[in-house]
Design a protein around this motif. Structure first.
Motif, PDB file in Angstrom:
ATOM      1  N   THR C  36      -2.258 -14.926  40.533  1.00  0.00           N
ATOM      2  CA  THR C  36      -2.345 -16.355  40.871  1.00  0.00           C
ATOM      3  C   THR C  36      -1.857 -17.198  39.693  1.00  0.00           C
ATOM      4  OG1 THR C  36      -4.292 -15.694  42.092  1.00  0.00           O
ATOM      5  CG2 THR C  36      -3.904 -18.043  41.872  1.00  0.00           C
ATOM      6  N   ALA C  37      -2.203 -16.766  38.471  1.00  0.00           N
ATOM      7  CA  ALA C  37      -1.736 -17.534  37.296  1.00  0.00           C
ATOM      8  C   ALA C  37      -0.205 -17.555  37.275  1.00  0.00           C
ATOM      9  CB  ALA C  37      -2.280 -16.876  36.029  1.00  0.00           C
ATOM     10  N   ALA C  38       0.407 -16.379  37.482  1.00  0.00           N
ATOM     11  CA  ALA C  38       1.878 -16.327  37.456  1.00  0.00           C
ATOM     12  C   ALA C  38       2.454 -17.172  38.596  1.00  0.00           C
ATOM     13  CB  ALA C  38       2.350 -14.876  37.591  1.00  0.00           C
ATOM     14  N   GLY C  39       1.806 -17.120  39.776  1.00  0.00           N
ATOM     15  CA  GLY C  39       2.307 -17.902  40.915  1.00  0.00           C
ATOM     16  C   GLY C  39       2.251 -19.392  40.618  1.00  0.00           C
ATOM     17  N   LEU C  40       1.124 -19.828  40.058  1.00  0.00           N
ATOM     18  CA  LEU C  40       0.999 -21.266  39.757  1.00  0.00           C
ATOM     19  C   LEU C  40       1.989 -21.668  38.671  1.00  0.00           C
ATOM     20  CD1 LEU C  40      -2.890 -21.651  39.970  1.00  0.00           C
ATOM     21  CD2 LEU C  40      -1.148 -22.564  41.529  1.00  0.00           C
ATOM     22  N   SER C  42       4.952 -20.417  38.128  1.00  0.00           N
ATOM     23  CA  SER C  42       6.304 -20.570  38.688  1.00  0.00           C
ATOM     24  C   SER C  42       6.370 -21.818  39.568  1.00  0.00           C
ATOM     25  CB  SER C  42       6.691 -19.325  39.491  1.00  0.00           C
ATOM     26  OG  SER C  42       5.713 -19.044  40.441  1.00  0.00           O
ATOM     27  N   PHE C  43       5.235 -22.186  40.231  1.00  0.00           N
ATOM     28  CA  PHE C  43       5.243 -23.426  41.029  1.00  0.00           C
ATOM     29  C   PHE C  43       5.413 -24.631  40.109  1.00  0.00           C
ATOM     30  CE2 PHE C  43       4.977 -26.107  44.441  1.00  0.00           C
ATOM     31  CZ  PHE C  43       3.832 -26.906  44.500  1.00  0.00           C
ATOM     32  N   ALA C  44       4.754 -24.568  38.929  1.00  0.00           N
ATOM     33  CA  ALA C  44       4.883 -25.697  37.989  1.00  0.00           C
ATOM     34  C   ALA C  44       6.336 -25.816  37.526  1.00  0.00           C
ATOM     35  CB  ALA C  44       3.958 -25.454  36.797  1.00  0.00           C
ATOM     36  N   ILE C  45       6.965 -24.648  37.242  1.00  0.00           N
ATOM     37  CA  ILE C  45       8.376 -24.693  36.799  1.00  0.00           C
ATOM     38  C   ILE C  45       9.237 -25.300  37.895  1.00  0.00           C
ATOM     39  CG2 ILE C  45      10.344 -23.248  36.164  1.00  0.00           C
ATOM     40  CD1 ILE C  45       8.394 -21.279  34.911  1.00  0.00           C
ATOM     41  N   ALA C  46       8.938 -24.930  39.159  1.00  0.00           N
ATOM     42  CA  ALA C  46       9.754 -25.458  40.275  1.00  0.00           C
ATOM     43  C   ALA C  46       9.608 -26.975  40.360  1.00  0.00           C
ATOM     44  CB  ALA C  46       9.314 -24.813  41.595  1.00  0.00           C
ATOM     45  N   ILE C  47       8.359 -27.463  40.134  1.00  0.00           N
ATOM     46  CA  ILE C  47       8.162 -28.925  40.191  1.00  0.00           C
ATOM     47  C   ILE C  47       8.967 -29.591  39.074  1.00  0.00           C
ATOM     48  CG2 ILE C  47       6.445 -30.743  39.861  1.00  0.00           C
ATOM     49  CD1 ILE C  47       4.410 -28.918  41.243  1.00  0.00           C
ATOM     50  N   GLY C  89       5.789 -22.883  46.206  1.00  0.00           N
ATOM     51  CA  GLY C  89       4.593 -23.541  46.746  1.00  0.00           C
ATOM     52  C   GLY C  89       3.868 -22.639  47.715  1.00  0.00           C
ATOM     53  N   ALA C  90       4.632 -22.064  48.659  1.00  0.00           N
ATOM     54  CA  ALA C  90       4.005 -21.163  49.651  1.00  0.00           C
ATOM     55  C   ALA C  90       3.388 -19.958  48.937  1.00  0.00           C
ATOM     56  CB  ALA C  90       5.067 -20.700  50.648  1.00  0.00           C
ATOM     57  N   GLY C  91       4.132 -19.415  47.943  1.00  0.00           N
ATOM     58  CA  GLY C  91       3.613 -18.240  47.229  1.00  0.00           C
ATOM     59  C   GLY C  91       2.312 -18.559  46.518  1.00  0.00           C
ATOM     60  N   ALA C  92       2.300 -19.685  45.776  1.00  0.00           N
ATOM     61  CA  ALA C  92       1.100 -20.029  44.999  1.00  0.00           C
ATOM     62  C   ALA C  92      -0.078 -20.313  45.935  1.00  0.00           C
ATOM     63  CB  ALA C  92       1.407 -21.236  44.115  1.00  0.00           C
ATOM     64  N   HIS C 243      -2.926 -10.554  56.879  1.00  0.00           N
ATOM     65  CA  HIS C 243      -2.866 -11.984  57.245  1.00  0.00           C
ATOM     66  C   HIS C 243      -2.230 -12.824  56.142  1.00  0.00           C
ATOM     67  CE1 HIS C 243      -5.139 -10.830  60.685  1.00  0.00           C
ATOM     68  NE2 HIS C 243      -6.191 -10.449  59.983  1.00  0.00           N
ATOM     69  N   MET C 244      -2.608 -12.569  54.896  1.00  0.00           N
ATOM     70  CA  MET C 244      -2.076 -13.441  53.826  1.00  0.00           C
ATOM     71  C   MET C 244      -0.586 -13.183  53.622  1.00  0.00           C
ATOM     72  SD  MET C 244      -4.552 -15.156  53.473  1.00  0.00           S
ATOM     73  CE  MET C 244      -3.755 -16.339  52.427  1.00  0.00           C
ATOM     74  N   VAL C 245      -0.135 -11.927  53.886  1.00  0.00           N
ATOM     75  CA  VAL C 245       1.306 -11.643  53.741  1.00  0.00           C
ATOM     76  C   VAL C 245       2.084 -12.429  54.782  1.00  0.00           C
ATOM     77  CG1 VAL C 245       3.024  -9.812  54.000  1.00  0.00           C
ATOM     78  CG2 VAL C 245       0.909  -9.380  52.749  1.00  0.00           C
ATOM     79  N   THR C 246       1.509 -12.525  56.013  1.00  0.00           N
ATOM     80  CA  THR C 246       2.202 -13.305  57.042  1.00  0.00           C
ATOM     81  C   THR C 246       2.313 -14.758  56.619  1.00  0.00           C
ATOM     82  OG1 THR C 246       1.059 -11.861  58.572  1.00  0.00           O
ATOM     83  CG2 THR C 246       2.260 -13.689  59.506  1.00  0.00           C
ATOM     84  N   VAL C 247       1.253 -15.288  55.971  1.00  0.00           N
ATOM     85  CA  VAL C 247       1.315 -16.691  55.509  1.00  0.00           C
ATOM     86  C   VAL C 247       2.503 -16.847  54.558  1.00  0.00           C
ATOM     87  CG1 VAL C 247       0.129 -18.423  54.110  1.00  0.00           C
ATOM     88  CG2 VAL C 247      -1.160 -17.052  55.750  1.00  0.00           C
ATOM     89  N   PHE C 248       2.619 -15.939  53.576  1.00  0.00           N
ATOM     90  CA  PHE C 248       3.666 -16.072  52.547  1.00  0.00           C
ATOM     91  C   PHE C 248       5.054 -15.883  53.162  1.00  0.00           C
ATOM     92  CE2 PHE C 248       5.870 -16.042  48.765  1.00  0.00           C
ATOM     93  CZ  PHE C 248       6.418 -14.827  48.414  1.00  0.00           C
ATOM     94  N   LEU C 249       5.232 -14.804  53.957  1.00  0.00           N
ATOM     95  CA  LEU C 249       6.585 -14.494  54.448  1.00  0.00           C
ATOM     96  C   LEU C 249       7.015 -15.495  55.511  1.00  0.00           C
ATOM     97  CD1 LEU C 249       6.590 -10.588  54.590  1.00  0.00           C
ATOM     98  CD2 LEU C 249       7.500 -12.123  52.839  1.00  0.00           C
ATOM     99  N   ALA C 250       6.075 -15.874  56.409  1.00  0.00           N
ATOM    100  CA  ALA C 250       6.476 -16.802  57.481  1.00  0.00           C
ATOM    101  C   ALA C 250       6.917 -18.131  56.893  1.00  0.00           C
ATOM    102  CB  ALA C 250       5.316 -17.035  58.448  1.00  0.00           C
ATOM    103  N   ALA C 251       6.336 -18.501  55.736  1.00  0.00           N
ATOM    104  CA  ALA C 251       6.668 -19.817  55.184  1.00  0.00           C
ATOM    105  C   ALA C 251       8.040 -19.803  54.529  1.00  0.00           C
ATOM    106  CB  ALA C 251       5.603 -20.236  54.165  1.00  0.00           C
ATOM    107  N   CYS C 252       8.455 -18.692  53.905  1.00  0.00           N
ATOM    108  CA  CYS C 252       9.683 -18.855  53.102  1.00  0.00           C
ATOM    109  C   CYS C 252      10.701 -17.730  53.197  1.00  0.00           C
ATOM    110  CB  CYS C 252       9.301 -19.054  51.640  1.00  0.00           C
ATOM    111  SG  CYS C 252       8.276 -17.730  51.025  1.00  0.00           S
ATOM    112  N   ALA C 253      10.332 -16.516  53.699  1.00  0.00           N
ATOM    113  CA  ALA C 253      11.284 -15.395  53.569  1.00  0.00           C
ATOM    114  C   ALA C 253      12.576 -15.662  54.340  1.00  0.00           C
ATOM    115  CB  ALA C 253      10.621 -14.114  54.082  1.00  0.00           C
TER     116      ALA C 253
END
Lengths: 113, 119, 497, 326
Positions: C36-40, C42-47, C89-92, C243-253
């Motif tokens: 989660t730390a790495a995900g957040l 990378s989200f900060a870098i994207a922002i 964003g979706a990943g984090a 379930h959580m993988v579907t959230v991540f992949l459906a949003a951006c893959a």
């Protein structure tokens, strides 16, 4: 003069080596069953390798290439027969009976099933 | 001369044939391992396409010997790309085989029609 | 070089290098915290990258210090900044909510590997979006694909394995088609950098290989993006995944594959090949319309909740392709906006499904009776995201539907029939969202199901509600994604530098 | 001259491909795939791609066959034939073949020096490698420095495959046989292969290390070396038994190899960033840029070798351990 002689000898060796490979190939196709075909295949592994590599070593004379060729030849001569042995052993273990073998080998002990 | 002219395109025809043989195996065969074999043939054809590009008439492998003056070299870039693509192919294959093993254990078969029937 | 200049490289390096570290974090929960730390991060870098792009500087980063056509260049412009925000964003968000749901589905000793694969997927998708080199996109496409195969195959459900095997076969064929296309272009132009390719493709005399390459790349990426006829792998893969993988992949893959398709077709093939615009529209428009209509109708009659939402994803991908097929500024803006809004809506819906899965073993609509009384907050969030999916005014979905309609009208003679298609499919969306609402709210609880108040864990619920509120926020104040979408449209089609 | 060889080898390639697809017995298909890879390696060598030939032989023929065989041992080795119409599949595939052959007439002929591929980017590489890196093998220079980011992605593809196989095969098989899994020792009572094997394995691993550090001067590098060393250890495992090989190279060492290799490669990039250059810009690593490039290339090739060797071995052990369990 020596150069010509060396060239002729190496060409002869290469030609005979090539012929051995050809014979091995034809043997592999024509022979009836598995165990006889391995004999043909192992012909190319040993005799042909020896002839072809010695022929090539004569061509390259005294250089690093000759040493590398000798190392490859040694490797092939080691692994070829071992692979053929392992192949035959695996075939025997998995129950492929050689022709005319009634399960009683000459020394009277039963070959493994 | 015409035959030698056509011979220059022989590589591309072999690429087309091996590509379609691989694709045929993936589409037609129902055994999962045979599909993976078809997939690796399909990818090998693409490697052949890239490496056919890099050959220069009379050129040698792109290794620059120090002393020798003006050597003609083949193009190194497609070789770099294909080094990467080969390892990608093997990685996908390893993952696919791991899945086939798990499918065999949970479904008892690796024939696609039997698996779909089971659900 | 200052820290800010390193951002494009850091965007990929941070999640990628933290994946091997996470494999080593064996003790419980630590792997999740690290991921989660790495995900957040990378989200900060994207922002930060998006902010930099918004005030005008597109970042170009020469990897390894070598200039563009010789080395690999990374480029972050408006379009990639938008998709980057979406991916990270979706990943984090999914990672934040993942701990409770993953603990139920995956054994603790395998979790470090699971989270490492998750971060590799995130790094692969970010690598595709940031890269400006055709072959580099292939390498990172493979990383993200391998990671998503691993993630989907992780669940306890045995039906996930044949589904992910089909996805592996079709995904590899798609990636190899893309590789053939890049090879043919490289053969005729001699370069791999996208901008360099665009410059040199004009003076290629023999056009045949370029047209074949265009065909291969479009079909390969359509396979990856699950465009209508080639989408058969998507419903099963997303339904049986954790379930959580579907959230991540459906949003951006799938959206990243569409991003590459749009960038390739409008950057490399468009302005130089004489009638390519017509060919792209001839190919993309019918597929998009068919995809929207067929997928929406299939979704209307679908019994399983997750499969219904997965099939509706195929329809939404059809919308994005519809916008891109107009090959006009308004069209690209609409498709970029719909990428963003659909990620929000579908991400929220699948998060709500993950919450429901806590108290309902079987997710078929017939079994979900009385869910609203037992889990009122989850169902409320699900309704909000459903409305955004339909495109009700005031939600994010409405903005992109509105832009799509204006783009359709602008596109000349076919305009009105396309508007009709969009409206009919929106009505179909109303039908299948209503079927879900009816199952949740008005259906009687099955006999032995207890109706005591039992909400999903707080952490998962908070993230679900955050995404639902974001749906509404971006519906009312869309200027951030809109600015990025307009910038990308100007860049891709308007010919801006 | 190369046309004759190319004609002969490529035709053999097509025949092997068709034979693979037609055969019913999967063991035969896997052996033919290994022959197919070897023919492909011979083709690459004729087309002046020495590095790729070595990789294709080591990775394609060597490790792929081992992984296929260990997977076959866990699943059936016969394929059920599929009756019925082949026309649809043959039709679509035939159309694709016709399209490709039609498009091949505009492509540059084999070995044509004026082809656009040789005009734009390639001559710059051939000219600048002696100047920036001063190493003979241009392919290794491009692989590790000019396009080092691709190879970093590549190492992480191998890393993903390794954690993927460990993750997917991490689940204990449902039907646990009651009897304690009898130790699968390799060719148990076959003295000859074991003696020859013990003689050969050290030289195979030594040759792998030679290929690793000889990468700048001749064909070689991280991928090939990792595959060769992995093949050597797999030979040892086949002969002495999987438990014995695990005692020699335990799983924790393998995981450390994979993670260490990937992190080593990434760390070199990050150090370049910290010392002021771009990511993976080795010229800042040392005072003299040329020496910095050589140092960077050497270290990341070691990282690649470690990662590939560790990944291939842990994939093999994951499959082999599965055999002893069911």
């Amino acid at each position: 003069m020596i150069e010509l002689a060396l060239d002729v000898v190496s060409w002869v060796l290469l030609a005979v080596g090539g012929a051995c490979v050809l014979i091995g190939g034809i043997g592999g196709l024509r022979l009836p069953n598995f165990y006889t075909r391995i004999h043909a295949a192992s012909l190319t592994d040993t005799m042909a390798t020896l002839l072809i590599f010695v022929g090539m070593m004569l061509q390259s004379g005294l250089s690093l290439a000759t040493l590398k060729l000798f190392a490859i030849m040694l490797f092939l001569l080691l692994t070829g027969p071992t692979a053929t042995y392992a192949l035959a052993n695996a075939a025997l273990l998995s129950g492929l009976k050689p022709e005319g073998d009634t399960g009683q080998s000459k020394h009277g002990e039963n070959t493994q099933p | 001369m015409k035959l030698l002219e056509l011979l220059g395109y022989y590589n591309y025809w072999v690429f087309a044939v091996v590509l379609t043989v691989g694709l045929y195996a993936v589409i037609r065969k129902r055994n999962l391992i045979k599909k993976l074999i078809g997939l690796s043939i399909f990818q090998s054809a693409v490697f052949l396409l890239y490496i056919t590009m890099d050959k220069v008439e009379g050129g040698t492998a792109p290794i620059i010997q120090k002393g020798v003056p003006d050597q003609v070299f083949s193009n190194p870039l497609p070789q770099v790309l294909i080094l990467t693509a080969i390892v990608v192919g093997v990685s996908t294959l390893a993952l696919g085989l791991a899945m086939v093993v798990r499918i065999k254990e949970s479904y008892g078969t690796i024939e696609e029609h039997e698996i779909l029937g089971a659900d | 070089m200052t820290f800010m200049e390193h951002l494009p490289a850091l965007q990929v390096v941070v999640p990628m290098l933290s994946a091997p570290l996470i494999v080593l974090l064996q003790p419980r929960g630590l792997a999740w915290a690290g991921a989660t730390a790495a995900g957040l991060a990378s989200f900060a870098i994207a922002i930060a990258l998006a902010m930099a792009v918004l005030d005008g500087q597109t970042q170009v980063y020469a990897m390894g210090g070598w200039a563009a056509p010789y080395g690999i260049a990374l480029e972050v412009d408006a379009f990639s900044a938008l998709v980057l925000l979406l991916v990270t964003g979706a990943g984090a968000a999914a990672l934040l909510a993942a701990r409770v749901s993953v603990d139920r589905q995956i054994e603790p000793e395998r979790q470090p590997l699971f989270y490492a694969a998750w971060l590799l997927g995130l790094a692969g998708l970010a690598g595709i979006v940031v890269s400006a080199d055709a072959f580099n996109i292939f390498v990172f496409m493979e990383i993200s694909s391998l990671a998503s195969y691993i993630l989907i195959a992780g669940g306890p459900d045995r039906r996930a394995l044949p589904a992910v095997f089909k996805y592996l076969i079709m995904g590899t064929i798609g990636a190899t088609f893309y590789l053939i296309g890049v090879g043919l272009i490289y053969m005729m132009t001699g370069t791999l950098n996208l901008a360099d390719m665009q410059a040199r493709i004009g003076d290629v005399v023999a056009l045949n290989p370029i047209l074949v390459a265009a065909g291969f790349i479009t079909i390969g990426l359509a396979l990856k993006a699950a465009v209508f006829p080639l989408h058969v792998w998507l419903p099963n893969a997303y339904t049986h995944a954790p379930h959580m993988v579907t959230v991540f992949l459906a949003a951006c893959a799938t959206k990243v594959a569409l991003y590459v398709l749009i960038r390739f077709d409008s950057m490399v093939f468009q302005d130089r090949l004489s009638d390519h615009e017509f060919q792209f529209t001839l190919f993309a428009l019918p597929l998009a319309v068919l995809g929207i209509l067929v997928a929406s109708s299939v979704a209307m009659f679908e019994g399983h909740l997750k499969r219904l939402l997965a099939t509706s994803s195929v329809a939404q991908i059809g919308y994005i392709l519809l916008g891109a097929s107009f090959v006009s500024e308004a069209g690209i803006t609409a498709s970029a906006m719909h990428m963003f809004n659909h990620a929000l809506a579908k991400g929220g819906l699948f998060l709500a499904v993950a919450c429901l899965a806590f108290h309902f073993r079987d997710l078929r609509l017939s079994e979900l009776g009385g869910a609203a009384r037992r889990m009122p907050l989850t169902c409320a969030a699900l309704v909000v995201c459903g409305l955004s999916l339909i495109g009700v005014p005031g939600t994010a979905g409405f903005i992109s539907k509105w832009l799509l309609i204006t783009a359709a009208l602008e596109s000349g003679l076919w305009g009105w029939s396309l508007v009709a298609v969009i409206l009919v499919s929106s009505l179909m969306a109303v039908v299948y969202i209503w079927r879900i609402v009816e199952a949740l709210y008005f259906q009687q609880a099955s006999a032995e199901g207890d109706t005591s108040f039992a909400e999903a864990p707080l952490q998962l619920l908070l993230v679900t509600w955050a995404v639902a509120l974001l749906n509404i926020f971006f519906g009312l104040f869309p200027h951030l994604p809109l600015a990025l979408a307009n910038g990308s449209a100007a860049l891709l089609v308007g010919g801006a530098p | 001259m190369i046309y004759v060889f190319a004609l002969f080898l490529l035709t053999l390639l097509v025949i092997t491909a068709v034979a693979i697809v037609r055969t019913e017995n999967l063991f035969v298909a896997v052996m033919l795939t290994s022959i197919f890879s070897l023919l492909m390696a011979a083709n690459f060598f004729i087309l002046d791609a020495a590095d790729v030939a070595l990789t294709e032989a080591a990775v394609g023929a060597g490790v792929t066959t081992v992984i296929f065989l260990s997977a076959l041992a866990l699943t059936g080795d016969w394929e059920k034939p599929r009756p019925g119409g082949r026309t649809v599949a043959l039709g679509t595939v035939g159309v694709l073949a016709m399209l490709l052959i039609y498009a091949s007439f505009d492509k540059p002929r084999l070995g044509d020096p004026e082809a656009p591929v040789h005009q734009h980017v390639a001559p710059w590489y051939l000219e600048k490698t002696p100047e920036y890196m001063d190493i003979p093998n241009v392919v290794t220079a491009i692989l590790s420095s000019f396009r080092g980011y691709d190879t970093l992605g590549e190492v992480f593809v191998v890393f993903a495959a390794c954690i993927g196989v460990l993750f997917i095969l991490g689940v204990k098989p449902a039907r646990q046989t009651a009897a304690a899994p009898q130790p699968v020792s390799g060719l148990r009572h076959h003295l000859i292969p074991q003696v020859v094997g013990r003689l050969l394995v050290p030289f195979i691993v030594l040759f792998g290390l030679y290929v690793q550090f000889h990468g700048e001067y001749g064909p070689g590098g991280g991928f090939q070396a990792g595959a060769i060393i992995a093949t050597g250890v797999i030979l040892y495992a086949l002969l002495e038994g999987e438990a014995e090989a695990l005692r020699a190279v335990p799983r924790s060492v393998l995981l450390a190899l994979v993670v260490g290799g990937a992190l080593l490669y990434g760390a070199v990039g990050v150090v370049c960033m910290l010392k002021g250059g771009a990511f993976l810009d080795y010229s800042v690593l040392a005072a003299d840029p040329v020496f910095g490039q050589q140092l960077g290339i050497l270290v990341i090739e070691a990282g690649v070798g470690m990662a590939v060797c560790g990944a291939l071995l842990s994939i093999f052990h994951a499959f082999a351990a599965r055999e002893s369990m069911t």
